[in-house]
Each structure stands twice: as C-alpha cells, then as structure tokens.
Design an enzyme around this catalytic site. Structure first.
Site, PDB file in Angstrom:
ATOM      1  N   HIS A 116     -13.141   3.501   2.252  1.00  0.00           N
ATOM      2  CA  HIS A 116     -12.138   4.511   1.923  1.00  0.00           C
ATOM      3  C   HIS A 116     -12.828   5.732   1.303  1.00  0.00           C
ATOM      4  O   HIS A 116     -14.024   5.720   1.023  1.00  0.00           O
ATOM      5  CB  HIS A 116     -11.096   3.943   0.959  1.00  0.00           C
ATOM      6  CG  HIS A 116     -10.115   3.033   1.624  1.00  0.00           C
ATOM      7  ND1 HIS A 116     -10.171   1.661   1.481  1.00  0.00           N
ATOM      8  CD2 HIS A 116      -9.058   3.289   2.430  1.00  0.00           C
ATOM      9  CE1 HIS A 116      -9.182   1.115   2.180  1.00  0.00           C
ATOM     10  NE2 HIS A 116      -8.500   2.079   2.764  1.00  0.00           N
TER      11      HIS A 116
ATOM     12  N   SER B 287       0.850  -1.190   0.000  1.00  0.00           N
ATOM     13  CA  SER B 287       0.000   0.000   0.000  1.00  0.00           C
ATOM     14  C   SER B 287       0.882   1.235   0.000  1.00  0.00           C
ATOM     15  O   SER B 287       1.988   1.219   0.541  1.00  0.00           O
ATOM     16  CB  SER B 287      -0.896   0.006   1.240  1.00  0.00           C
ATOM     17  OG  SER B 287      -1.503   1.260   1.433  1.00  0.00           O
ATOM     18  N   SER B 288       0.377   2.319  -0.557  1.00  0.00           N
ATOM     19  CA  SER B 288       1.138   3.568  -0.551  1.00  0.00           C
ATOM     20  C   SER B 288       1.283   4.143   0.851  1.00  0.00           C
ATOM     21  O   SER B 288       2.139   5.004   1.085  1.00  0.00           O
ATOM     22  CB  SER B 288       0.473   4.597  -1.469  1.00  0.00           C
ATOM     23  OG  SER B 288      -0.860   4.860  -1.042  1.00  0.00           O
ATOM     24  N   CYS B 289       0.490   3.658   1.811  1.00  0.00           N
ATOM     25  CA  CYS B 289       0.597   4.180   3.168  1.00  0.00           C
ATOM     26  C   CYS B 289       1.848   3.688   3.885  1.00  0.00           C
ATOM     27  O   CYS B 289       2.128   4.106   5.009  1.00  0.00           O
ATOM     28  CB  CYS B 289      -0.637   3.845   3.984  1.00  0.00           C
ATOM     29  SG  CYS B 289      -0.742   2.126   4.493  1.00  0.00           S
TER      30      CYS B 289
ATOM     31  N   ASN C 213      -4.207   4.839  -3.916  1.00  0.00           N
ATOM     32  CA  ASN C 213      -5.613   4.687  -3.523  1.00  0.00           C
ATOM     33  C   ASN C 213      -6.413   4.092  -4.681  1.00  0.00           C
ATOM     34  O   ASN C 213      -6.352   4.594  -5.812  1.00  0.00           O
ATOM     35  CB  ASN C 213      -6.199   6.045  -3.141  1.00  0.00           C
ATOM     36  CG  ASN C 213      -5.467   6.676  -1.980  1.00  0.00           C
ATOM     37  OD1 ASN C 213      -5.544   6.214  -0.859  1.00  0.00           O
ATOM     38  ND2 ASN C 213      -4.734   7.747  -2.254  1.00  0.00           N
ATOM     39  N   LEU C 214      -7.190   3.071  -4.382  1.00  0.00           N
ATOM     40  CA  LEU C 214      -7.907   2.322  -5.410  1.00  0.00           C
ATOM     41  C   LEU C 214      -9.415   2.513  -5.283  1.00  0.00           C
ATOM     42  O   LEU C 214      -9.928   2.813  -4.200  1.00  0.00           O
ATOM     43  CB  LEU C 214      -7.579   0.833  -5.295  1.00  0.00           C
ATOM     44  CG  LEU C 214      -6.101   0.463  -5.409  1.00  0.00           C
ATOM     45  CD1 LEU C 214      -5.896  -0.994  -4.994  1.00  0.00           C
ATOM     46  CD2 LEU C 214      -5.601   0.697  -6.827  1.00  0.00           C
TER      47      LEU C 214
ATOM     48  N   ARG D  60     -22.108   8.908   0.235  1.00  0.00           N
ATOM     49  CA  ARG D  60     -22.633  10.074   0.938  1.00  0.00           C
ATOM     50  C   ARG D  60     -23.377  11.004  -0.014  1.00  0.00           C
ATOM     51  O   ARG D  60     -24.484  11.472   0.294  1.00  0.00           O
ATOM     52  CB  ARG D  60     -21.483  10.825   1.617  1.00  0.00           C
ATOM     53  CG  ARG D  60     -20.850  10.111   2.816  1.00  0.00           C
ATOM     54  CD  ARG D  60     -21.757  10.092   4.032  1.00  0.00           C
ATOM     55  NE  ARG D  60     -22.300  11.397   4.377  1.00  0.00           N
ATOM     56  CZ  ARG D  60     -21.612  12.360   5.014  1.00  0.00           C
ATOM     57  NH1 ARG D  60     -20.352  12.145   5.380  1.00  0.00           N
ATOM     58  NH2 ARG D  60     -22.186  13.504   5.302  1.00  0.00           N
TER      59      ARG D  60
ATOM     60  N   TYR E 176      -1.623  -0.559  10.121  1.00  0.00           N
ATOM     61  CA  TYR E 176      -1.772  -1.194   8.803  1.00  0.00           C
ATOM     62  C   TYR E 176      -0.486  -1.058   8.001  1.00  0.00           C
ATOM     63  O   TYR E 176      -0.022  -2.023   7.377  1.00  0.00           O
ATOM     64  CB  TYR E 176      -2.937  -0.540   8.061  1.00  0.00           C
ATOM     65  CG  TYR E 176      -3.147  -1.055   6.663  1.00  0.00           C
ATOM     66  CD1 TYR E 176      -3.743  -2.296   6.443  1.00  0.00           C
ATOM     67  CD2 TYR E 176      -2.776  -0.300   5.552  1.00  0.00           C
ATOM     68  CE1 TYR E 176      -3.952  -2.772   5.159  1.00  0.00           C
ATOM     69  CE2 TYR E 176      -2.980  -0.766   4.268  1.00  0.00           C
ATOM     70  CZ  TYR E 176      -3.568  -2.000   4.075  1.00  0.00           C
ATOM     71  OH  TYR E 176      -3.773  -2.467   2.806  1.00  0.00           O
TER      72      TYR E 176
ATOM     73  N   TRP F  79     -15.484  15.022   6.399  1.00  0.00           N
ATOM     74  CA  TRP F  79     -14.371  15.072   7.341  1.00  0.00           C
ATOM     75  C   TRP F  79     -13.222  15.930   6.825  1.00  0.00           C
ATOM     76  O   TRP F  79     -12.918  15.933   5.629  1.00  0.00           O
ATOM     77  CB  TRP F  79     -13.849  13.661   7.587  1.00  0.00           C
ATOM     78  CG  TRP F  79     -14.576  12.923   8.672  1.00  0.00           C
ATOM     79  CD1 TRP F  79     -15.888  13.092   9.048  1.00  0.00           C
ATOM     80  CD2 TRP F  79     -14.047  11.896   9.520  1.00  0.00           C
ATOM     81  NE1 TRP F  79     -16.199  12.234  10.060  1.00  0.00           N
ATOM     82  CE2 TRP F  79     -15.092  11.490  10.381  1.00  0.00           C
ATOM     83  CE3 TRP F  79     -12.807  11.294   9.629  1.00  0.00           C
ATOM     84  CZ2 TRP F  79     -14.923  10.490  11.339  1.00  0.00           C
ATOM     85  CZ3 TRP F  79     -12.634  10.299  10.583  1.00  0.00           C
ATOM     86  CH2 TRP F  79     -13.686   9.907  11.434  1.00  0.00           C
TER      87      TRP F  79
ATOM     88  N   LYS G  48       2.070  -4.032   6.460  1.00  0.00           N
ATOM     89  CA  LYS G  48       2.438  -4.139   5.053  1.00  0.00           C
ATOM     90  C   LYS G  48       3.955  -4.068   4.859  1.00  0.00           C
ATOM     91  O   LYS G  48       4.519  -4.769   4.000  1.00  0.00           O
ATOM     92  CB  LYS G  48       1.738  -3.038   4.248  1.00  0.00           C
ATOM     93  CG  LYS G  48       0.260  -3.290   4.034  1.00  0.00           C
ATOM     94  CD  LYS G  48       0.028  -4.556   3.232  1.00  0.00           C
ATOM     95  CE  LYS G  48      -1.429  -4.797   2.920  1.00  0.00           C
ATOM     96  NZ  LYS G  48      -1.633  -6.037   2.127  1.00  0.00           N
TER      97      LYS G  48
END
Length: 298
Positions: free
Chosen positions: A166, A94-96, A152-153, A174, A123, A189, A127
C-alpha cells in the site's frame, strides 16, 4: 499487520489462551481445514483480520484473486464461528467499501449509496459481502458478530513488497532506496493530489479491543484518525524522514484512485475511543521498523 498488532496488545494486557495460526499452518480458504480448527479448538472470541490485500497495482492485476480469495477466507471463518458457537466475532472490513464519491467525511450510512472505486472494486465487494454475512447471522440467529471499517493502515509488519504494498509502505521503501542509491529524483504514481487518512496499526488494535469489550450492535463502525492529507504532502513527510534530498516527479498517466477518502469517526469517539499516535510519530516508528526488519536483509 493487523493480526500482529492485536496479538501484541492482547499479550500486553495480560490475556492468555490466545489461538494463532500462520498461513502455512492454516489455509483459511480451505473450508475443511477451517472447520477442523474450530471444532478442535472451540475459540470463544474471533478477530477476523485475514485477507488478501494490496495497493492499486495489485488490485488492478489480480481482480479474480482479490474477490474469490477474500470471499473464501471470510465465508469460512464467519460460518465456522457460527457453527462452533463463537461468543463474539469482530470482522475487519475496509474504508474502500464506500462509494468513490461519497460525501466527506464518510459516514457509516454511506455504504451502498453509490458506485465503488473501479481499481479496488473486487476487494471492496468481498468486504461488503463479509459485512452483510455478519449482519445476516445477527438478524437470523442473534449472533454477536460486529464489523469495523478501518482507514488506511501502516506500522510494524506492514507489507513492503514493491509489487503489492500500500501507499505508506511503498513510499517508505521507495524513498529509502532512493537515498541509499544516491538517486537525483524519484517518480511516483498519479498526481499526488488525492487525499488520504492514515492510522497507526496499534491504534486500530486498541479500537478493536475497545469495541470487543463495549459494542454489540450489527451496524458497522468506522475507525480512523479523523484527519487527512494529500499523497504529495505524505511523500514530502516521508522524504524528510528518510533523508532523501532529490526531486519528486509525478507520473500522471498512472491512476490516482479515489479523490478523497476520510472517515467520519464521530460514532466511535462518542463511544469513548480516540487515536493516540500522531502521523509524524507513526511514520518515524514505521520507518524504524522497516530499517530493523526489512532494510537490513535487503
């Protein structure tokens, strides 16, 4: 979502003998069950797309589960892949994993050069451990285990749960519900200023197959579109797509997360891959899938 996209692509390309299991059929956090599956089926190629995932809210509420469950899932799959002679494994990170304040766009070499974003640190740490385990198997045993870092996907089979989704899926739901409820405004948010990159999941599937066929090195590879936009700009695009006509308000008491997260994709582009689905088209496809698969049953 990722597993579904990979399966669709492999079927479209004529691949047979595809082994799949739902979570109900195989709990990947169960070591004995995973070993039994690998021993019985002896897969040659493994795409490890399984993970416990969620947005800022879910990551903040369940840090223990995001760390322990992801460690268990990936350890079981990667260890079993080695034990039962898998020829090649592709691990989806993941990019995170990258530092919160990494230079932009983020190069693969930025891994472990700074502190992580606190809201998704558990998380991200899981990873990173998966990446390092794949690299350790390569170094110690010569295993052909590669790791890719998608941005992000979004797309078909995304998670639209109000509590754990996500940002893309959350905004689509929403705004759709606000339009259907004739709301005069919607509150989101954060400040809307963070910059994010989004990749349609079918593009990721094509990148994964491309790398399975052409890449055999332990160094990680970024997968993204190479362009970002603010969350506020994304919200306005989704507002227009869904037809919502009310006002957007921002709750700055809620966390923004990382200020910017754009991946440098020069490495995979140099190998010969590039994305195919523009953001506007991708949002249209994602909203169409949401309407057909989720909204009708809501």
């Amino acid at each position: 979502m990722v597993g579904g996209a990979c399966l669709r692509l492999l079927q479209e390309r004529g691949f047979g003998n595809l082994l799949t299991r739902t979570h109900a059929e195989l709990d990947l956090s169960d070591t004995a069950a995973v070993n039994a599956f690998f021993e019985q089926n002896r897969p040659q190629i493994v795409i490890d797309a399984a993970a416990k995932v969620g947005g800022i809210g879910a990551n903040s509420r369940y840090p223990v589960e995001f760390l322990t469950e992801n460690l268990a899932i990936q350890n079981n799959v990667i260890n079993a892949s080695h034990r039962y002679g898998v020829e090649k494994l592709l691990f989806l990170g993941s990019s995170c994993i990258y530092p919160k304040f990494a230079p932009q766009p983020i190069r693969e070499e930025s891994l472990l050069t700074g502190i992580l974003e606190p809201t998704n640190e558990p998380y991200a740490l899981a990873k990173i451990c998966g990446i390092k385990l794949c690299q350790a198997y390569h170094r110690q045993y010569g295993a052909n285990f590669i790791s890719v870092m998608p941005t992000n996907l979004y797309g078909p089979l995304d998670n639209y749960d109000p509590e754990t989704s996500h940002v893309m899926a959350a905004l689509i739901r929403r705004f759709h519900e606000a339009r259907m409820g004739h709301a005069e405004s919607i509150t989101l948010w954060g400040t809307g200023t963070p910059l994010r990159e989004f990749l349609y999941v079918d593009d990721l599937a094509r990148a994964c197959l491309f790398l399975l066929e052409s890449y055999n090195e332990p160094e990680i590879v970024n997968i993204g579109c190479g362009e970002d936009l603010s969350i506020a700009a994304l919200a306005n695009k989704i507002k227009a797509m869904t037809g919502f006509r009310g006002e957007i308000h921002w709750d700055s008491s809620k966390p923004d997360g990382t200020p910017r997260k754009l991946l440098d994709i020069s490495k995979i582009k140099a190998l010969g891959w590039k994305p195919q689905v523009p953001l506007e088209k991708g949002i249209e496809l994602a909203y169409r899938w949401f309407l057909d698969a989720i909204a009708k049953g809501a």
